[in-house]
Design a protein around this motif. Structure first.
Motif, mmCIF file in Angstrom:
data_model
loop_
_atom_site.group_PDB
_atom_site.id
_atom_site.type_symbol
_atom_site.label_atom_id
_atom_site.label_comp_id
_atom_site.label_asym_id
_atom_site.label_seq_id
_atom_site.Cartn_x
_atom_site.Cartn_y
_atom_site.Cartn_z
ATOM 1 N N PRO A 361 2.259 -4.877 -6.371
ATOM 2 C CA PRO A 361 1.512 -3.941 -5.508
ATOM 3 C C PRO A 361 1.076 -2.699 -6.282
ATOM 4 C CG PRO A 361 3.448 -4.767 -4.361
ATOM 5 C CD PRO A 361 3.551 -5.272 -5.763
ATOM 6 N N ASP A 362 -0.120 -2.207 -5.977
ATOM 7 C CA ASP A 362 -0.641 -1.033 -6.661
ATOM 8 C C ASP A 362 0.244 0.179 -6.410
ATOM 9 O OD1 ASP A 362 -2.676 -2.559 -7.568
ATOM 10 O OD2 ASP A 362 -4.220 -1.721 -6.249
ATOM 11 N N LYS A 363 0.271 1.046 -7.391
ATOM 12 C CA LYS A 363 1.069 2.261 -7.287
ATOM 13 C C LYS A 363 0.457 3.203 -6.253
ATOM 14 C CE LYS A 363 2.552 6.257 -10.040
ATOM 15 N NZ LYS A 363 2.501 6.898 -11.375
ATOM 16 N N PRO A 364 1.220 3.624 -5.250
ATOM 17 C CA PRO A 364 0.661 4.571 -4.262
ATOM 18 C C PRO A 364 0.500 5.955 -4.864
ATOM 19 C CG PRO A 364 2.973 4.140 -3.802
ATOM 20 C CD PRO A 364 2.592 3.219 -4.932
ATOM 21 N N ASN A 365 -0.369 6.737 -4.265
ATOM 22 C CA ASN A 365 -0.656 8.080 -4.755
ATOM 23 C C ASN A 365 0.025 9.092 -3.844
ATOM 24 O OD1 ASN A 365 -1.707 10.235 -6.124
ATOM 25 N ND2 ASN A 365 -3.743 10.097 -5.208
ATOM 26 N N TYR A 366 1.245 9.480 -4.208
ATOM 27 C CA TYR A 366 2.014 10.465 -3.447
ATOM 28 C C TYR A 366 2.029 11.779 -4.211
ATOM 29 C CZ TYR A 366 3.849 6.803 -0.404
ATOM 30 O OH TYR A 366 3.971 5.791 0.492
ATOM 31 N N ASN A 390 9.607 9.143 -7.350
ATOM 32 C CA ASN A 390 8.235 9.495 -7.705
ATOM 33 C C ASN A 390 8.042 9.578 -9.206
ATOM 34 O OD1 ASN A 390 9.134 10.605 -5.074
ATOM 35 N ND2 ASN A 390 6.954 11.075 -4.831
ATOM 36 N N ASN A 644 -3.385 0.624 -12.425
ATOM 37 C CA ASN A 644 -2.875 0.751 -11.056
ATOM 38 C C ASN A 644 -1.496 0.118 -10.881
ATOM 39 O OD1 ASN A 644 -5.317 1.983 -10.236
ATOM 40 N ND2 ASN A 644 -6.267 -0.040 -9.998
ATOM 41 N N GLY A 679 6.028 -0.139 -2.605
ATOM 42 C CA GLY A 679 5.294 1.039 -2.152
ATOM 43 C C GLY A 679 5.965 1.830 -1.066
ATOM 44 N N ARG A 680 7.198 1.520 -0.699
ATOM 45 C CA ARG A 680 7.937 2.227 0.357
ATOM 46 C C ARG A 680 8.852 3.262 -0.303
ATOM 47 N NH1 ARG A 680 10.299 -3.161 2.942
ATOM 48 N NH2 ARG A 680 11.450 -1.697 4.311
ATOM 49 N N TRP A 681 8.243 4.340 -0.791
ATOM 50 C CA TRP A 681 8.955 5.288 -1.635
ATOM 51 C C TRP A 681 9.955 6.130 -0.854
ATOM 52 C CZ3 TRP A 681 5.478 7.556 -6.090
ATOM 53 C CH2 TRP A 681 5.065 6.506 -6.898
#
Length: 775
Positions: A361-366, A390, A644, A679-681
């Motif tokens: 899964p692509d890295k989320p942008n937090y 993070n 990504n 992606g559930r950081w």
């Protein structure tokens, strides 16, 4: 600061020199440089001594714009390609430079006009070509006289404007101070006269500027033609020079190759003594005889092409050349042996090779405020700082260790080598290749929990399998063991020491890496270099590797000294450069390695060595004459969309892929790492805190049991029993590894955790009762 005299109109060829401060970058700021203004060109050097050999930069004033910023600063720019921000030591010194630069700029325009094409009136012919040349010279002289007179008019008007403007300002000041009505009329008359003079002078300046602009526009077309003619002539000269160089190279090779030896030199013994040459029939066209540029290495040696007599030809006439030919053939054989041969089908497989994933899964942008976390961490040990996910990547440190095997083919080739020195080259290349995956990997791997493991079973795919285990928590230490069907074993124990310094993060791997080959019993060992992560607070994160590595063959005494050059803003070398020399136990150099740790490595055989010129630090550098370099390793391209996916390589994408049958302590079963990958950081951060608190509780319980066992009167605990039995040790981290045991290596003399066996057998039986519950 400047020893030069005040600038005055000087004959062409005179120079204006002095010290100025030049802006370099935000780290270094202004740096003192030696500037030389000559013939319309402004050049600068680091020191006066560099004037004879190294120019750091040059700007042509003919097309430059000179602007004054404040009392000491001024800027020179030629339209964006080059911009110098300069600072003088005083306002007087700045004005001297500005005046000298303006005069030099005017002269530069005149010099550019001298190369003007005759344009519409005269054809473009050489100056010496009869009437055309005379017409061109007359027009140039006329243009120069006209432009010179216009410049003088502008200078005169400028002086008059300054003079009358100052007088007008004084009169206005005096007018403001008059209180008697009788003197008002006289002062008003003076002000009116001076204002009239100022207006007349200003009009004259405007007219002179208009005339100068009109004249310049009339000649701009011819100047452009002259510039284009100069460019065309330069291109023709470059092409001619290139043809001459090729002809010279061809003639030189033909001359050297045409030397035919007497028949007495066909004796190998005589050939070794006399330095035999080879016949020049077709060998002078061989690719190995290609002459290439010398490569300068600041590490203390220089490599140059070897004499053609050492190169391989159709008929080897000396024992040395025969040895070289066999050596090169063995290298080619090793390279070709790794390529699939259609005539020899692969062995039959009872099970199909598993298809592994190619994406995550692509890295989320937090968004995360980095400084709010890091400001209280300066100077602390990184492993003791609680970090949110993070900053992480969804891999454990044990998996990062296993990534060292991405280029396992180098060890497969090394296992086939007959020569230990050649084998050393492949082992050194493998050492460098392990850093290629870090160039864009700015994420921090998860710290493994004590007792955590990771297996990498590629026996069916690649012929090897490896196992890692976290054997200590404070300090964090991991043991790694990998074995291959091709006849090599790799084992390492790495302890990370890291410090956050505010601007950068330094990671110092402690411990040793060992590689053993079954066939030759060669035993190699080396250590890792320092990894530095820059721009922690401000800017884009980037990683650098720096330091030195000594790869040692403990059986033969061979050694390879590798140097990882740190990145520098001012270095002219290739970024991420690595150089190395392979020597035998006597210290004689046999191979040179060069390349970069993020792209490729090459090696070349040394034919002769000698002491050369002194280096930049006064040390005498060794000159190695080498054969043509051969590529020994090249980095695999990253998969599509890697930016990504945390810049993972193809191997890294598969490391956290769930597999059946792995131990319950395997990294793939770690919940916080799995949540982060999905992606559930937020959930991953909560799970990470739970696991860390659980580990602290287990650690405290283990300490209490150790203290209780040591103080029990019913059990006599001797010093030897505490040392030999980790379960009874009072050390806070008294943990006994499950699959590794700590031993002294009799060959290298080092102490490290060595795989004691049993893991793969337990996996086949599906028996994991001995594994602790850590997740």
């Amino acid at each position: 600061m400047s020893e030069s005299k005040p600038p005055t109109p000087t004959p062409p060829g005179d120079m204006y020199k002095g010290w100025l401060f030049k802006w370099t970058n935000y780290i270094k700021g202004y740096q003192r440089r030696w500037f030389v203004l000559s013939n319309g060109l402004l050049s600068y050097y680091r020191t006066q001594a560099e004037m004879g050999h190294t120019c750091r930069g040059t700007i042509n004033l003919a097309t430059a714009n000179i602007a004054v910023e404040d009392s000491c600063n001024f800027v020179i720019s030629n339209g964006g390609a080059q911009t110098y921000h300069l600072k003088a030591s005083s306002e007087v010194e700045r004005q001297r430079w500005i005046t000298a630069l303006e005069l030099a700029k005017a002269k530069a325009v005149h010099m550019q006009a001298e190369s003007d094409d005759s344009g519409d009136d005269c054809p473009a012919v050489p100056p010496s070509s009869g009437q055309g040349g005379g017409c061109r010279n007359l027009e140039i002289q006329s243009t120069l006289r006209t432009l010179g007179s216009k410049v003088e008019d502008l200078n005169t008007c400028n002086d008059l404007i300054v003079k009358h403007g100052s007088a007008l300002q004084r009169s206005l000041s005096e007018l403001e101070g008059i209180r008697v009505v009788g003197d008002m009329g006289e002062k008003m008359r003076q002000v009116t006269e001076r204002a009239t003079l100022f207006r007349i002078t200003s009009n004259a300046m405007i007219n002179a500027c208009r005339d100068f602009l009109s004249l310049a526009q009339n000649h701009s077309k011819r100047w452009q033609k002259a510039l284009q003619a100069e460019r065309d002539q330069r291109i023709r000269l470059e092409e001619t020079l290139e043809q001459l160089a090729k002809q010279h190279n061809h003639l030189e090779r033909a001359f050297r190759g045409a030397t035919v030896l007497p028949s007495s030199f066909s004796n190998p013994a005589l050939a070794n003594k006399g330095g035999a040459s080879v016949k020049g029939d077709a060998s002078d066209e061989d690719d190995d005889n290609e002459f290439f540029d010398a490569m300068e290495d600041p590490a203390g040696f220089i490599t140059v092409p070897a004499d053609p007599k050492y190169h391989r030809s159709g008929s080897n006439v000396s024992g040395l050349s025969s040895e070289i030919g066999m050596d090169e053939q063995s290298v080619n054989f090793d390279e070709q042996s790794m390529v699939s041969n259609p005539e020899s089908p692969p062995p039959l497989e009872l099970e199909p090779v598993r298809q592994r994933r190619t994406r995550i899964p692509d890295k989320p942008n937090y968004y995360l405020n980095l400084w709010s976390i890091m400001k209280n961490c300066i100077g602390k040990e990184l492993s003791k700082i609680p970090m949110p996910v993070n900053f992480n990547e969804p891999l454990s440190m044990l998996q990062r260790l296993s990534e060292d095997l991405e280029y396992y083919e180098l060890l497969d080739k090394a296992a086939k080598c007959q020569s230990s020195l050649e084998q050393m080259c492949y082992v050194a290349a493998f050492t460098v290749s392990s850093y290629s995956t870090t160039v864009h990997r700015t994420g921090k791997p998860f710290n493994p929990l004590l007792g955590e493991t990771f297996e990498l079973d590629r026996l069916k795919d690649c012929g090897y399998r490896s196992l890692c285990e976290q054997v200590s928590h404070h300090p964090p230490a991991a043991a790694h063991h990998a074995s291959s069907e091709k006849g090599w074993t790799l084992r390492q124990e790495i302890t990370l020491a890291s410090k956050f310094r505010g601007k950068y993060l330094s990671i110092m791997p402690l411990g040793s890496i060992q590689c053993l080959f079954d066939k030759s019993d060669n035993h190699y060992s080396w250590k890792k270099v320092t990894t530095t992560v820059h721009n922690i607070i401000v800017g884009k994160l980037w990683i650098d590797q720096s330091g030195e590595i000594d790869v040692v063959n403990h059986k033969t005494g061979d050694r390879c000294h590798l140097k990882f050059a740190p990145y520098s803003y001012f270095s002219r070398d290739v970024p991420r450069k690595v150089t190395g020399v392979v020597t035998d136990k006597e210290g004689k150099a046999h191979y040179v390695l060069s390349g970069t740790w993020d792209e490729k490595m090459e090696f070349s055989r040394i034919m002769q060595s000698s002491k050369g010129e002194n280096g930049t630090e006064g040390k005498q550098r060794t000159v190695y004459q080498t054969l043509k370099a051969k590529e020994i390793w090249r980095k695999n391209p990253l998969p599509e969309g890697a930016e990504n996916m945390y810049f993972f390589s193809s191997l890294a994408l598969t490391l956290n892929d769930p597999e059946e049958g792995v131990a319950p302590t395997d990294c793939r079963r770690r919940p916080d790492q799995r949540l982060m990958e999905d992606g559930r950081w937020d959930e991953a951060n909560a799970e990470k805190q739970r696991l860390e608190e659980k580990q602290r509780t287990v650690r405290r319980e283990r300490e209490r049991e150790a203290v209780k066992a040591a103080s029990s009167p019913e059990e006599a605990v001797t010093e030897d029993s505490i040392t030999d039995s980790p379960s009874k040790s009072t050390h806070p981290d008294s943990y006994q590894a499950l699959w590794f045991e700590k031993l002294d290596d009799p060959v290298s003399g080092e102490t490290l955790h060595v795989y004691k066996g049993g893991y793969w057998e337990a996996k086949e039986q599906g028996s994991w009762d001995m594994c602790p519950e850590i997740f």
